[in-house]
Design a protein around this motif. Structure first.
Motif, PDB file in Angstrom:
ATOM      1  N   ALA A 408      -8.378 -17.558  43.919  1.00 52.96           N
ATOM      2  CA  ALA A 408      -7.717 -16.247  44.091  1.00 52.96           C
ATOM      3  C   ALA A 408      -7.096 -15.789  42.776  1.00 52.96           C
ATOM      4  CB  ALA A 408      -6.645 -16.333  45.175  1.00 52.96           C
ATOM      5  N   ILE A 409      -6.407 -16.705  42.108  1.00 55.72           N
ATOM      6  CA  ILE A 409      -5.731 -16.338  40.851  1.00 55.72           C
ATOM      7  C   ILE A 409      -6.772 -15.991  39.780  1.00 55.72           C
ATOM      8  CG2 ILE A 409      -4.186 -17.156  39.001  1.00 55.72           C
ATOM      9  CD1 ILE A 409      -2.789 -16.714  41.718  1.00 55.72           C
ATOM     10  N   ASN A 413      -6.963 -12.288  38.096  1.00 53.60           N
ATOM     11  CA  ASN A 413      -6.726 -12.072  36.658  1.00 53.60           C
ATOM     12  C   ASN A 413      -7.983 -11.661  35.892  1.00 53.60           C
ATOM     13  OD1 ASN A 413      -4.019 -12.647  36.863  1.00 53.60           O
ATOM     14  ND2 ASN A 413      -4.246 -14.818  36.332  1.00 53.60           N
ATOM     15  N   ASN A 414      -9.110 -11.671  36.581  1.00 59.84           N
ATOM     16  CA  ASN A 414     -10.372 -11.317  35.918  1.00 59.84           C
ATOM     17  C   ASN A 414     -10.524  -9.792  35.887  1.00 59.84           C
ATOM     18  OD1 ASN A 414     -12.933 -11.003  34.974  1.00 59.84           O
ATOM     19  ND2 ASN A 414     -13.904 -12.418  36.415  1.00 59.84           N
ATOM     20  N   THR A 415      -9.733  -9.162  35.055  1.00 59.16           N
ATOM     21  CA  THR A 415      -9.708  -7.704  34.916  1.00 59.16           C
ATOM     22  C   THR A 415      -9.110  -7.364  33.559  1.00 59.16           C
ATOM     23  OG1 THR A 415      -8.585  -5.692  35.699  1.00 59.16           O
ATOM     24  CG2 THR A 415      -7.524  -7.751  36.243  1.00 59.16           C
ATOM     25  N   ARG A 437       1.454 -17.260  38.036  1.00 59.10           N
ATOM     26  CA  ARG A 437       0.128 -17.298  37.406  1.00 59.10           C
ATOM     27  C   ARG A 437      -0.541 -15.931  37.284  1.00 59.10           C
ATOM     28  NH1 ARG A 437       1.670 -21.728  39.426  1.00 59.10           N
ATOM     29  NH2 ARG A 437       0.973 -23.740  38.607  1.00 59.10           N
ATOM     30  N   LEU A 438      -0.039 -14.942  37.991  1.00 60.59           N
ATOM     31  CA  LEU A 438      -0.673 -13.616  37.951  1.00 60.59           C
ATOM     32  C   LEU A 438      -0.256 -12.878  36.686  1.00 60.59           C
ATOM     33  CD1 LEU A 438      -0.251 -12.716  41.722  1.00 60.59           C
ATOM     34  CD2 LEU A 438      -2.431 -12.918  40.496  1.00 60.59           C
ATOM     35  N   ARG A 439      -1.241 -12.384  35.939  1.00 58.03           N
ATOM     36  CA  ARG A 439      -0.931 -11.649  34.710  1.00 58.03           C
ATOM     37  C   ARG A 439      -0.762 -10.172  35.073  1.00 58.03           C
ATOM     38  NH1 ARG A 439       0.696 -13.305  30.238  1.00 58.03           N
ATOM     39  NH2 ARG A 439      -0.730 -12.115  28.927  1.00 58.03           N
ATOM     40  N   ALA A 440       0.371  -9.862  35.649  1.00 55.70           N
ATOM     41  CA  ALA A 440       0.642  -8.481  36.078  1.00 55.70           C
ATOM     42  C   ALA A 440       2.124  -8.198  35.879  1.00 55.70           C
ATOM     43  CB  ALA A 440       0.257  -8.306  37.542  1.00 55.70           C
ATOM     44  N   GLY A 441       2.437  -6.954  35.512  1.00 53.38           N
ATOM     45  CA  GLY A 441       3.828  -6.593  35.239  1.00 53.38           C
ATOM     46  C   GLY A 441       4.716  -6.671  36.469  1.00 53.38           C
ATOM     47  N   VAL A 442       4.175  -6.341  37.632  1.00 50.11           N
ATOM     48  CA  VAL A 442       4.935  -6.382  38.879  1.00 50.11           C
ATOM     49  C   VAL A 442       4.139  -7.207  39.881  1.00 50.11           C
ATOM     50  CG1 VAL A 442       5.884  -5.036  40.795  1.00 50.11           C
ATOM     51  CG2 VAL A 442       5.744  -4.019  38.521  1.00 50.11           C
ATOM     52  N   VAL A 443       4.809  -8.129  40.579  1.00 48.90           N
ATOM     53  CA  VAL A 443       4.146  -8.841  41.682  1.00 48.90           C
ATOM     54  C   VAL A 443       4.982  -8.614  42.935  1.00 48.90           C
ATOM     55  CG1 VAL A 443       3.337 -11.057  42.563  1.00 48.90           C
ATOM     56  CG2 VAL A 443       3.237 -10.600  40.105  1.00 48.90           C
ATOM     57  N   TRP A 444       4.362  -7.985  43.930  1.00 49.40           N
ATOM     58  CA  TRP A 444       5.059  -7.755  45.194  1.00 49.40           C
ATOM     59  C   TRP A 444       4.727  -8.891  46.155  1.00 49.40           C
ATOM     60  CZ3 TRP A 444       2.862  -2.864  43.344  1.00 49.40           C
ATOM     61  CH2 TRP A 444       3.844  -1.944  42.943  1.00 49.40           C
ATOM     62  N   ALA A 445       5.710  -9.356  46.910  1.00 47.96           N
ATOM     63  CA  ALA A 445       5.477 -10.422  47.873  1.00 47.96           C
ATOM     64  C   ALA A 445       5.712  -9.883  49.278  1.00 47.96           C
ATOM     65  CB  ALA A 445       6.419 -11.593  47.615  1.00 47.96           C
ATOM     66  N   ASN A 446       4.685  -9.951  50.101  1.00 47.95           N
ATOM     67  CA  ASN A 446       4.736  -9.463  51.483  1.00 47.95           C
ATOM     68  C   ASN A 446       5.197  -8.012  51.573  1.00 47.95           C
ATOM     69  OD1 ASN A 446       3.731 -11.849  52.518  1.00 47.95           O
ATOM     70  ND2 ASN A 446       5.755 -12.779  52.658  1.00 47.95           N
ATOM     71  N   THR A 447       4.855  -7.261  50.585  1.00 48.72           N
ATOM     72  CA  THR A 447       5.077  -5.816  50.582  1.00 48.72           C
ATOM     73  C   THR A 447       4.202  -5.248  49.464  1.00 48.72           C
ATOM     74  OG1 THR A 447       6.757  -4.077  50.515  1.00 48.72           O
ATOM     75  CG2 THR A 447       7.047  -5.867  48.966  1.00 48.72           C
ATOM     76  N   PHE A 448       4.157  -3.926  49.335  1.00 49.01           N
ATOM     77  CA  PHE A 448       3.364  -3.337  48.239  1.00 49.01           C
ATOM     78  C   PHE A 448       3.891  -1.943  47.929  1.00 49.01           C
ATOM     79  CE2 PHE A 448      -0.124  -2.395  45.501  1.00 49.01           C
ATOM     80  CZ  PHE A 448      -0.620  -3.642  45.125  1.00 49.01           C
ATOM     81  N   LYS A 461      -1.896  -6.360  29.072  1.00 49.49           N
ATOM     82  CA  LYS A 461      -3.258  -6.062  28.621  1.00 49.49           C
ATOM     83  C   LYS A 461      -3.499  -4.547  28.540  1.00 49.49           C
ATOM     84  CE  LYS A 461      -5.213  -9.002  31.709  1.00 49.49           C
ATOM     85  NZ  LYS A 461      -6.237  -9.793  32.342  1.00 49.49           N
ATOM     86  N   GLU A 462      -4.633  -4.059  29.093  1.00 54.42           N
ATOM     87  CA  GLU A 462      -4.962  -2.637  28.928  1.00 54.42           C
ATOM     88  C   GLU A 462      -4.151  -1.723  29.850  1.00 54.42           C
ATOM     89  OE1 GLU A 462      -9.038  -1.585  28.598  1.00 54.42           O
ATOM     90  OE2 GLU A 462      -9.462  -3.193  27.189  1.00 54.42           O
ATOM     91  N   SER A 463      -3.189  -2.292  30.562  1.00 50.74           N
ATOM     92  CA  SER A 463      -2.305  -1.441  31.369  1.00 50.74           C
ATOM     93  C   SER A 463      -1.142  -0.910  30.544  1.00 50.74           C
ATOM     94  CB  SER A 463      -1.791  -2.207  32.587  1.00 50.74           C
ATOM     95  OG  SER A 463      -2.842  -2.437  33.496  1.00 50.74           O
TER      96      SER A 463
END
Ligand code: TAP
Length: 484
Positions: A408-409, A413-415, A437-448, A461-463
């Motif tokens: 899953a990870i 991260n393959n983006t 482990r997620l290379r993302a600026g924001v990680v939401w848990a059980n919400t979005f 990265k390109e974000s």
């Protein structure tokens, strides 16, 4: 089995009488609406294609006037004012936004095509909350952890996209003003109207002339603004392509830059997730605001052993979404913002079919005029498909499966992007493991798609780079450390 009956919803349209639309709008420079020296363009309702108003297209000379007005206001007034005084203006703006929230919400839905319940319950209150939040920082900058007496940068040139016109304006203007900068802001060509109403709010709040300047126009106006030699700070939200061009244009100059760009977020559902809650999160993740969301959960990664159940319940839920008139309070999915964006969504969805993914949409009747796209789900998607790699920026979900947490990870991260991600699991330890482990600026848990002015937001990265929101958002508008 008992027969299930569904009920039709009667239309519940919000009245547009509260909005006092002018037939033409000038530019807001030096505290006044002035005529532009360039051409003009029409802004339309994407739901009906009705022309709403004729708006000025700021020329290079107009950009120059606006930057000069912002410079004057910075030197003579705003940078000399105490933080407490600046804060009073920001609180006043926030209060007026709250008071005029219905007017702002109706205008936003008219010009952008988003459902009124979203502009009313999310965009406008969150925009006002940003002004309230940064008003509180204006007299506390010494305590922001950025060193003693951090100083404003000067004039900020700010360029924003069309998906959250008022909210993006608030993300840009509130921290800039709190830190003592003055601004020239260019809204997107297809959604200029709430920024122009915001200009009226600045007048109503008696904001000193030139502290906020709003110049409407297209890409050329934005380019002239970010390249203007007297701009000290560039803040841009938009596509990665334009962001890269801006980074190149300002390279080697003294300008400080923040770029909030595109995304292709993974929304990861583990097999221990509460399924109904996760389904709501998936729907909110990609169909909120027609999927015109930089941090949209456009890639659903679902654990293989629960994927059939999740997809089935998701399809059932999507069949209840109401697509149509943005001003109807029952509408869940509104209009696509422009013909150009509709063409892009259509093209990428066709590519999904051509590459072998399975396409599904709930039965729904789309209005005959305006720009519309039915909520769409692609299953059988692999990481190499264009619909798994490119930002569609529309109501289109690509579903991929995984077997193990590591897989899953790796897939998430393959983006090339890294703006946001979601994790659905009942286990706190698994959520923390994944978030690490997620290379993302924001990680939401059980919400979005949760937004809060106190929380920083931005990409890897390109974000893009830089953070908006929270204490971190101040740093982008202050001279700190060696830069002083
Ligand atoms: P863009 O085409 O990049 O437009 C963004 C803004 O830049 C618009 O005001 C646009 O003007 C202007 N612009 C265009 N060319 C320019 C140039 N060469 N120099 C300076 N300004 C220029 O993006 P969009 O289609 O409006 O918005 C969608 C994109 O924004 C998506 O990729 C989305 O992910 C991203 N986005 C990111 C975030 C965050 S926080 N990361 C938030 C919202 C949206 P015109 O509108 O007149 O062309």
């Amino acid at each position: 089995m008992a027969e299930t009956k569904s009920f039709e919803y009667a239309p519940a349209p919000e009245s547009r009488a509260i909005v006092d639309l002018r037939s033409t709008y000038g530019l807001f420079i030096g505290g006044e609406f002035v005529e532009g020296t360039g051409k003009s363009f029409k802004t339309i309702s994407p739901a009906t294609e009705e022309v709403l108003a004729e708006v000025s297209e700021a020329s290079e000379a107009d950009v120059d006037r606006a930057v000069a007005a912002a410079r004057r206001a910075h030197t003579r007034t705003w940078s000399k004012m105490s933080g407490a005084e600046r804060g009073k203006y920001l609180f006043r703006i926030a209060r007026i936004m709250a008071e005029r929230s219905r007017e702002l919400a109706v205008l936003e839905s008219l010009d952008n095509g988003k459902p009124i319940k979203e502009s009313r319950d999310v965009d406008v209150p969150t925009a006002a909350a940003h002004f309230f939040y940064y008003a509180g920082w204006a007299d506390k900058l010494d305590h922001a952890g950025l060193g003693p007496s951090p100083q404003p940068l000067g004039v900020a040139g700010q360029v924003i996209p069309w998906n959250f016109p008022l909210l993006m304006l608030a993300w840009k203007i509130a921290p800039a003003l709190a830190c003592g900068n003055t601004v020239v802001l260019k809204p997107a060509e297809t959604t200029p109207l709430t920024a122009l109403l915001f200009a009226e709010i600045c007048q109503q709040a008696d904001l000193p002339p030139g502290v906020v300047n709003i110049i409407t126009g297209a890409g050329g106006t934005g380019q002239a603004l970010v390249e203007h030699p007297d701009v000290d700070k560039v803040a841009f939200t938009g596509s990665t392509g334009v962001g890269k061009a801006i980074a190149r244009a300002v390279a080697g100059s003294r300008k400080k830059v923040t770029l909030e760009l595109g995304g292709k977020a993974a929304n990861i559902v583990f097999d221990d997730a509460p399924v109904d809650q996760a389904v709501e999160g998936i729907v909110n993740g990609i169909f909120f605001n027609q999927g015109h969301v930089c941090c949209a959960g456009s890639r659903l990664l679902v654990q293989e052993n629960v994927s059939d159940e999740v997809i089935e319940r998701l399809k059932r839920r999507l069949s209840t979404l109401r697509v149509g008139d943005p001003l109807d309070k029952n509408t869940d999915v509104g209009a696509i913002n422009s013909a150009a964006q509709l063409a892009r969504i259509t093209e990428l969805s066709k590519a999904g079919e051509d590459e072998g993914a399975t396409r599904w949409s709930p039965p729904c009747e789309l209005p005959s005029s305006g720009f519309w796209f039915a909520p769409t789900v692609f299953t059988g998607v692999s990481n190499t498909h264009r619909i798994a790699r490119e930002e569609i920026f529309g109501p289109v979900l690509s579903v991929l499966t995984f077997r193990t947490p590591d897989e899953a990870i790796a897939k998430a991260n393959n983006t090339p992007y890294g703006l946001s991600a979601g994790v659905w699991s009942e286990k706190g330890s698994r959520i923390l493991w994944a978030a690490d482990r997620l290379r993302a600026g924001v990680v939401w848990a059980n919400t979005f798609n949760r937004f809060d002015p106190t929380s920083p937001f931005g990409g890897y990265k390109e974000s893009g780079y830089g953070r908006e929101g929270g204490r971190h958002g101040l740093e982008a508008y202050l001279k700190t450390g060696d830069a002083r």
